[in-house]
Each structure stands twice: as C-alpha cells, then as structure tokens.
Design an enzyme around this catalytic site. Structure first.
Site, PDB file in Angstrom:
ATOM      1  N   GLU A  47      -0.612  91.052 -51.321  1.00  0.00           N
ATOM      2  CA  GLU A  47      -0.204  91.706 -52.564  1.00  0.00           C
ATOM      3  C   GLU A  47       1.250  91.311 -52.835  1.00  0.00           C
ATOM      4  O   GLU A  47       2.150  91.713 -52.107  1.00  0.00           O
ATOM      5  CB  GLU A  47      -0.380  93.221 -52.402  1.00  0.00           C
ATOM      6  CG  GLU A  47      -0.062  94.017 -53.627  1.00  0.00           C
ATOM      7  CD  GLU A  47      -0.820  93.562 -54.866  1.00  0.00           C
ATOM      8  OE1 GLU A  47      -2.047  93.366 -54.800  1.00  0.00           O
ATOM      9  OE2 GLU A  47      -0.158  93.380 -55.904  1.00  0.00           O
ATOM     10  N   CYS A  78      -2.167  81.895 -52.606  1.00  0.00           N
ATOM     11  CA  CYS A  78      -2.442  83.056 -53.467  1.00  0.00           C
ATOM     12  C   CYS A  78      -1.181  83.905 -53.709  1.00  0.00           C
ATOM     13  O   CYS A  78      -0.272  83.441 -54.382  1.00  0.00           O
ATOM     14  CB  CYS A  78      -3.606  83.844 -52.877  1.00  0.00           C
ATOM     15  SG  CYS A  78      -4.506  84.770 -54.119  1.00  0.00           S
ATOM     16  N   ARG A 105      -0.708  86.556 -62.754  1.00  0.00           N
ATOM     17  CA  ARG A 105      -1.358  87.267 -61.647  1.00  0.00           C
ATOM     18  C   ARG A 105      -2.757  87.712 -62.058  1.00  0.00           C
ATOM     19  O   ARG A 105      -3.023  87.963 -63.223  1.00  0.00           O
ATOM     20  CB  ARG A 105      -0.538  88.489 -61.239  1.00  0.00           C
ATOM     21  CG  ARG A 105       0.778  88.120 -60.592  1.00  0.00           C
ATOM     22  CD  ARG A 105       1.563  89.355 -60.215  1.00  0.00           C
ATOM     23  NE  ARG A 105       0.870  90.161 -59.246  1.00  0.00           N
ATOM     24  CZ  ARG A 105       0.931  91.501 -59.191  1.00  0.00           C
ATOM     25  NH1 ARG A 105       1.644  92.169 -60.076  1.00  0.00           N
ATOM     26  NH2 ARG A 105       0.276  92.160 -58.272  1.00  0.00           N
ATOM     27  N   ILE A 131      -9.472  85.174 -54.327  1.00  0.00           N
ATOM     28  CA  ILE A 131      -9.462  86.635 -54.214  1.00  0.00           C
ATOM     29  C   ILE A 131      -8.379  87.186 -55.142  1.00  0.00           C
ATOM     30  O   ILE A 131      -7.193  87.046 -54.866  1.00  0.00           O
ATOM     31  CB  ILE A 131      -9.184  87.079 -52.752  1.00  0.00           C
ATOM     32  CG1 ILE A 131     -10.170  86.402 -51.787  1.00  0.00           C
ATOM     33  CG2 ILE A 131      -9.251  88.604 -52.634  1.00  0.00           C
ATOM     34  CD1 ILE A 131      -9.828  86.594 -50.315  1.00  0.00           C
ATOM     35  N   ARG A 132      -8.764  87.749 -56.243  1.00  0.00           N
ATOM     36  CA  ARG A 132      -7.801  88.198 -57.274  1.00  0.00           C
ATOM     37  C   ARG A 132      -6.713  87.136 -57.443  1.00  0.00           C
ATOM     38  O   ARG A 132      -5.519  87.411 -57.389  1.00  0.00           O
ATOM     39  CB  ARG A 132      -7.192  89.556 -56.898  1.00  0.00           C
ATOM     40  CG  ARG A 132      -8.208  90.700 -56.972  1.00  0.00           C
ATOM     41  CD  ARG A 132      -7.576  92.041 -56.686  1.00  0.00           C
ATOM     42  NE  ARG A 132      -6.964  92.062 -55.373  1.00  0.00           N
ATOM     43  CZ  ARG A 132      -5.684  92.258 -55.147  1.00  0.00           C
ATOM     44  NH1 ARG A 132      -4.865  92.489 -56.138  1.00  0.00           N
ATOM     45  NH2 ARG A 132      -5.210  92.251 -53.929  1.00  0.00           N
ATOM     46  N   HIS A 167      -7.696  81.069 -51.098  1.00  0.00           N
ATOM     47  CA  HIS A 167      -7.550  81.203 -49.643  1.00  0.00           C
ATOM     48  C   HIS A 167      -8.508  80.212 -48.979  1.00  0.00           C
ATOM     49  O   HIS A 167      -9.713  80.426 -49.034  1.00  0.00           O
ATOM     50  CB  HIS A 167      -7.996  82.597 -49.185  1.00  0.00           C
ATOM     51  CG  HIS A 167      -7.115  83.707 -49.621  1.00  0.00           C
ATOM     52  ND1 HIS A 167      -6.325  84.408 -48.749  1.00  0.00           N
ATOM     53  CD2 HIS A 167      -6.899  84.274 -50.834  1.00  0.00           C
ATOM     54  CE1 HIS A 167      -5.662  85.348 -49.399  1.00  0.00           C
ATOM     55  NE2 HIS A 167      -6.000  85.293 -50.668  1.00  0.00           N
ATOM     56  N   GLU A 169      -8.169  79.701 -45.650  1.00  0.00           N
ATOM     57  CA  GLU A 169      -8.183  80.144 -44.244  1.00  0.00           C
ATOM     58  C   GLU A 169      -9.268  81.180 -43.966  1.00  0.00           C
ATOM     59  O   GLU A 169      -9.763  81.267 -42.850  1.00  0.00           O
ATOM     60  CB  GLU A 169      -6.790  80.675 -43.854  1.00  0.00           C
ATOM     61  CG  GLU A 169      -6.426  82.083 -44.321  1.00  0.00           C
ATOM     62  CD  GLU A 169      -6.196  82.194 -45.829  1.00  0.00           C
ATOM     63  OE1 GLU A 169      -6.185  81.164 -46.523  1.00  0.00           O
ATOM     64  OE2 GLU A 169      -6.048  83.323 -46.325  1.00  0.00           O
TER      65      GLU A 169
HETATM   66  N1  GLN Z   1      -3.597  89.592 -56.935  1.00  0.00           N
HETATM   67  C1  GLN Z   1      -2.681  89.513 -55.846  1.00  0.00           C
HETATM   68  C2  GLN Z   1      -1.241  89.591 -56.338  1.00  0.00           C
HETATM   69  O1  GLN Z   1      -1.012  89.591 -57.474  1.00  0.00           O
HETATM   70  C3  GLN Z   1      -2.881  88.231 -55.047  1.00  0.00           C
HETATM   71  C4  GLN Z   1      -4.179  88.282 -54.318  1.00  0.00           C
HETATM   72  C5  GLN Z   1      -4.243  87.450 -53.085  1.00  0.00           C
HETATM   73  O2  GLN Z   1      -3.235  87.016 -52.522  1.00  0.00           O
HETATM   74  N2  GLN Z   1      -5.436  87.246 -52.617  1.00  0.00           N
HETATM   75  O3  GLN Z   1      -0.353  89.638 -55.544  1.00  0.00           O
END
Ligand code: GLN
Length: 190
Positions: A47, A78, A105, A131-132, A167, A169
């Site tokens: 995050e 990410c 983001r 992932i997001r 990601h 990994e």
């Molecule tokens: N959505 C997250 C952010 O804004 C990032 C998500 C992630 O690292 N998988 O920080």
C-alpha cells in the site's frame, strides 16, 4: 549477490523467497544501516500511502535517494513503482521521485478487478499478477519500455532502475528478478 527488500509493509516474504531460490542473499531493509553493501534494492508492492508514511518516519526516503545517487540499482513492483514515481495523478502523496513517470493508482479498478496474466518476457512465458495495479500514464525520455499490454507500458527500465506495475514474485516467476540482476545490476547499458 546481495539484494535488499524494503521491509516496511507488503509482499516482502515473496521477494525474499525468489531471491533465496536463486541462491542470492536477501537482506530485509528496515533502517538506513541495512542499505549498506547491497547490489540491488527491491521496493515491494503493498500500500503506497503506508509505505510513503513509514519511509518518512524512518528517514529511509532520504537514505534510499542518497544510495541511488551513489549508484544503487532499484526495482519497484506495483506500490514500489508508485513510490518511485515523480507524479501521482490527482494525489499529493510524498514519493521518492526518482522516475520521470506519472501513474494512476488502482488504474484497473479495485481488489476484485485484480487479475493474473501470462506475458512473454525475455524469451520466456511468465505468469504475473496485477493486484490493484497502477497504470503508467506518462513517461519521460529516459524510460525504456520492457513490456506492453494492449499498448500500455507495464514494465520498463532506466539506466539504474526497473519497474513493473504487476507482481511477478507472487507466482514464483524468476524471469523479472533475473533480468534485474543480469541487465540492470551487472550490465551498464543505455
Ligand atoms: N493499489 C496499491 C497502492 O496504491 C498498490 C497495490 C499493490 O502494490 N499491489 O498503493
């Protein structure tokens, strides 16, 4: 090789597993002193707002920038990419500002819109997970794309950095890690 993984929050363990499975030494970076003697540093996903706050509290933001200016090679995945970017669309979060890119983001939507994809990279098929994930919406001249999906950059490099919006990994993929070692840390190109 000795590879540091920023260990404040996020997908730390997964990167450490990949590093160790490739017979390299993983160092958990929690303080500035952990940045000594590294061949490379990985800033993991997680995050970015939390990472940004903890980096500042620990003084690691200036510590990392200082090491980068001395030649430390960095890979951001990410949220790690978001932390490296100069500009975040519509937000004023403090970042390290080392990459001349603008990112959005959660560019693909929320957690439920996360997805897994097979991508061809370096003569290999890698399974990676978004992932997001952020979207890279602007890039400066020193950015060299490494991988695009639907004509959008999802992995790229500069002389001393690599960054991936996804990601690799979490699926156990080692091809992006190997590229970081062979083509960013060991090879001086551009
Ligand atoms: N959505 C997250 C952010 O804004 C990032 C998500 C992630 O690292 N998988 O920080």
């Amino acid at each position: 090789m000795i590879i540091g993984v920023l260990d404040l929050q996020g997908a730390v363990h997964e990167h450490i597993s990949i590093i160790e499975s490739c017979n390299d030494i993983a160092v958990r970076v929690k303080e500035n002193k952990d940045l000594e003697n590294l061949d490379g540093l990985i800033i993991p996903g997680g995050e970015s707002t939390v990472l940004s706050r903890l980096l500042k509290i620990k003084g690691l933001n200036s510590g990392i920038v200082k090491k980068y200016r001395q030649g430390l090679k960095i890979w951001g995945t990410c949220a790690g990419l978001i932390i490296l970017a100069k500009k975040i669309e519509g937000e004023s979060m403090e970042t390290l500002g080392l990459l001349d890119i603008e990112v959005k983001r959660n560019g693909y939507g929320r957690q439920l819109d996360s997805f897994t994809k097979d991508v061809e990279f370096n003569n290999n098929v890698s399974t990676v997970r978004f992932i997001r994930a952020p979207r890279i919406i602007k890039t400066g001249v020193e950015i060299t794309p490494l991988l695009k999906i639907d004509n959008e950059i999802v992995a790229a490099r500069t002389k001393n950095t690599m960054f991936t919006t996804f990601h690799p990994e979490v699926t156990g993929d080692t091809s992006f890690y190997n590229y970081f070692k062979e083509s960013i840390i060991k090879t001086q190109v551009l």
